[in-house]
Scaffold this active site. Structure first.
Site, PDB file in Angstrom:
ATOM      1  CB  CYS A   7      -6.201  -3.492  -1.446  1.00 33.75           C
ATOM      2  SG  CYS A   7      -7.045  -3.794   0.113  1.00 33.75           S
ATOM      3  NE  ARG A  13      -9.089  -3.911  -4.044  1.00 32.45           N
ATOM      4  CZ  ARG A  13      -8.663  -2.824  -4.651  1.00 32.45           C
ATOM      5  NH1 ARG A  13      -8.422  -2.854  -5.954  1.00 32.45           N
ATOM      6  NH2 ARG A  13      -8.465  -1.712  -3.983  1.00 32.45           N
ATOM      7  CG  ASP A 117     -12.380  -1.718  -3.863  1.00 28.58           C
ATOM      8  OD1 ASP A 117     -12.919  -2.607  -3.169  1.00 28.58           O
ATOM      9  OD2 ASP A 117     -11.965  -0.644  -3.385  1.00 28.58           O
TER      10      ASP A 117
END
Length: 144
Positions: A7, A13, A117
């Site tokens: 990420c 994440r 996100d």
């Protein structure tokens, strides 16, 4: 099998994906190596965001000992699959690939969609954790 989750900052994440996938892989005694990285360098050496740690813990996963690292082109040689959380990460990782073989290793974690996100919205951490958990189970089923 060696899998890398990627990420932006490697604190929200991808640590969730790493920790959940590692746990599930260990449960099934698959012997896979799982790691994560971020395309940015802001959080190198830091633990995951406390909200990711909490969301993971609520689902039965411990990601508190993970530490952020930055993605580098040397990771193409180490990993069989590189799963990225969104299209910006996909572009950034693919820009570092030097060969078609390296490019073929890179996939969106959700196939044709992005993992939101959650960094800017506390309420998103638990749903993102569940989404990541479900997808990790699908990936394991598909690759094993």
């Amino acid at each position: 099998m060696k899998i890398l989750m990627v990420c932006l900052g490697n604190i929200c994440r991808s640590p969730l994906a790493e920790g959940i996938m590692r746990h599930l892989v260990q449960q099934q005694k698959l012997g896979w190596e799982i790691a994560s990285a971020g395309t940015g360098n802001w959080h190198i050496g830091k633990a995951p965001d406390h909200r990711s740690i909490t969301a993971a813990k609520l689902s039965g996963y411990d990601i508190s000992t993970q530490r952020a690292q930055q993605f580098s082109d040397t990771m193409f040689a180490k990993y069989d699959w590189i799963f990225v959380m969104d299209r910006n990460n996909l572009r950034d990782v693919l820009n570092l690939a030097k060969t078609d073989e390296e490019r073929k290793k890179v996939k969106l974690f959700l196939d044709n969609d992005e993992v939101t996100d959650p960094y800017w919205d506390n309420a998103l951490f638990e749903p993102v954790c569940k989404q990541v958990e479900n997808r990790c189970k699908e990936i394991i089923k598909h690759l094993s």
